[in-house]
Write a protein that holds these residues in place. Sequence first.
Motif, PDB file in Angstrom:
ATOM      1  N   UNK A  74       0.816  -1.274   0.056  1.00  0.00           N
ATOM      2  CA  UNK A  74       0.112   0.035   0.012  1.00  0.00           C
ATOM      3  C   UNK A  74       0.818   1.334   0.023  1.00  0.00           C
ATOM      4  N   UNK A  75       1.976   1.025   0.705  1.00  0.00           N
ATOM      5  CA  UNK A  75       2.840   2.319   0.724  1.00  0.00           C
ATOM      6  C   UNK A  75       3.296   2.809  -0.721  1.00  0.00           C
ATOM      7  N   UNK A  76       3.887   1.985  -1.485  1.00  0.00           N
ATOM      8  CA  UNK A  76       4.187   2.136  -2.776  1.00  0.00           C
ATOM      9  C   UNK A  76       2.940   2.630  -3.641  1.00  0.00           C
ATOM     10  N   UNK A  77       1.977   1.812  -3.582  1.00  0.00           N
ATOM     11  CA  UNK A  77       0.633   2.506  -4.319  1.00  0.00           C
ATOM     12  C   UNK A  77       0.504   3.924  -3.948  1.00  0.00           C
ATOM     13  N   UNK A  78       0.539   4.443  -2.819  1.00  0.00           N
ATOM     14  CA  UNK A  78       0.114   5.820  -2.597  1.00  0.00           C
ATOM     15  C   UNK A  78       1.385   6.660  -3.021  1.00  0.00           C
ATOM     16  N   UNK A  79       2.783   6.122  -3.114  1.00  0.00           N
ATOM     17  CA  UNK A  79       3.754   7.032  -3.431  1.00  0.00           C
ATOM     18  C   UNK A  79       3.435   7.020  -5.067  1.00  0.00           C
ATOM     19  N   UNK A  80       2.832   6.397  -5.677  1.00  0.00           N
ATOM     20  CA  UNK A  80       2.875   6.313  -7.060  1.00  0.00           C
ATOM     21  C   UNK A  80       1.359   6.893  -7.984  1.00  0.00           C
ATOM     22  N   UNK A  81       0.795   7.279  -6.861  1.00  0.00           N
ATOM     23  CA  UNK A  81      -0.682   7.891  -7.249  1.00  0.00           C
ATOM     24  C   UNK A  81      -1.287   9.142  -6.688  1.00  0.00           C
ATOM     25  N   UNK A  82      -2.070   9.775  -7.371  1.00  0.00           N
ATOM     26  CA  UNK A  82      -2.800  10.799  -6.769  1.00  0.00           C
ATOM     27  C   UNK A  82      -4.105  10.773  -6.573  1.00  0.00           C
ATOM     28  N   UNK A  83      -5.063  11.435  -5.898  1.00  0.00           N
ATOM     29  CA  UNK A  83      -6.500  11.225  -5.657  1.00  0.00           C
ATOM     30  C   UNK A  83      -6.919  12.532  -5.449  1.00  0.00           C
ATOM     31  N   UNK A  84      -8.068  12.665  -6.231  1.00  0.00           N
ATOM     32  CA  UNK A  84      -8.846  13.928  -6.061  1.00  0.00           C
ATOM     33  C   UNK A  84     -10.227  13.475  -5.947  1.00  0.00           C
TER      34      UNK A  84
END
Length: 321
Positions: A74-84
Motif C-alpha cells: 500500500x505504501x508504494x501504491x500511495x507513492x505512485x498515485x494521486x487522488x482527487x
Amino acid sequence: MTETPAIEAIDLVKRFGDELAVDGVSFTVAQGTVLGLLGPNGAGKTTTVRMMTTLTVPTSGTARVAGYDVRTEPDLVRRNMGLTGQAATVDELLTGRENIRMIGGLYGIGRKDIRRLGDELLERFDIVDAADRPVRSYSGGMRRRLDLAVSLIAAPPVLFLDEPTTGLDPRSRSDLWEVLRGLVAGGTTLLLTTQYLEEADQLADDIVVIDRGRIIAQGTPLQLKRQAGNASLVVTVSHAANLGAARELLARTGADVHVDEGARQLTAAADGIADLTRVAGWLQEDRIEVDDIGLSRPSLDDVFLSLTGHRADDEDQEVSA
C-alpha cells in the motif's frame, strides 16, 4: 513484451455487513490512457476507487497501481498515485501557495524544490493571480483546479479522479477538461468517475459501466454507442407538402420511417454514411428541398438508458455508495 497496465482491478469484492457493494469487478487501464467509470449513484464506483487507492481494504480480490499491489504494497501504491475526491480537500484558511507548500512538505520535498514546483503548478492551473489569497475566497472552479494541482505535487504516474467536475459551471468544467487532456498528453494515466456522460465522451479512451456492484458493459465510447442501436438518418424537409414523397424515398432503404409532421422531420434507422449519401441523392433527383439532413448516433445517455433502465440525469434520486 506486453506493457504492464498502469491500473488493474482483479476480481474486487467489497461487503459492508450483508450488503454487497462491489461484486467481482475486474478491468485494466493502459499507461497514458483514460478510463471512465460510469454507473448510477450507489452502483459502487466510489467504493471501487477507495479500494484501489488503499482507503478501504477489499473483502476479496485485489488491485495493482503502477505495478504495486494495494493489499501487500500500500505504501508504494500511495507513492505512485494521486487522488482527487468528490469534494475539494484543500485548507480554506490557507492561501493557494501555502496549501501547495504544506502538502509538498508532507511529501518531504525540499523548500527550494517546492517553491519552484509550486510556481509551476500555480501557472499550469491558472491560479497565479489568486495564489496569495485565502482559498475560502476562491470560486468552485478555482478550488477544483487547486485540489488537482495539490494531487500532482509528487508527479504521480497515476491519478484517480472521483467526479472531479461535479458542481462546476460549464466554462470551469471545460477548462478542467483541457488541463486533464494536457496531463494525459504528458503520460499520466487517469481513472475518473463522473456523473456527466459528456465528460466521459470527451475524455475517456475506454469506459466501464457498473450497476449494483457489477460491470455490465465495457468498451470504447463508440463501441458502447453501437450497443445502444444503429445510427438514425434524420431529414427535415423545407415544405410539409413533401413529407409523403420524402417518406417513400426513405422507406426504400428498408427501414421503418417515423414522421413528425409538426417539425417536418423524418427519422429512419440507417447503416452509416452509405444510406445518408443514397437518400440525399434520391431527394435531389426528386427535387425535394430539405432544411437539414444528417446522421444522429446514439449518445452515451442512450447507452446508459439501455443498460441501466434510466437516464444519467435520474442518478440524483439514488443513494451513493
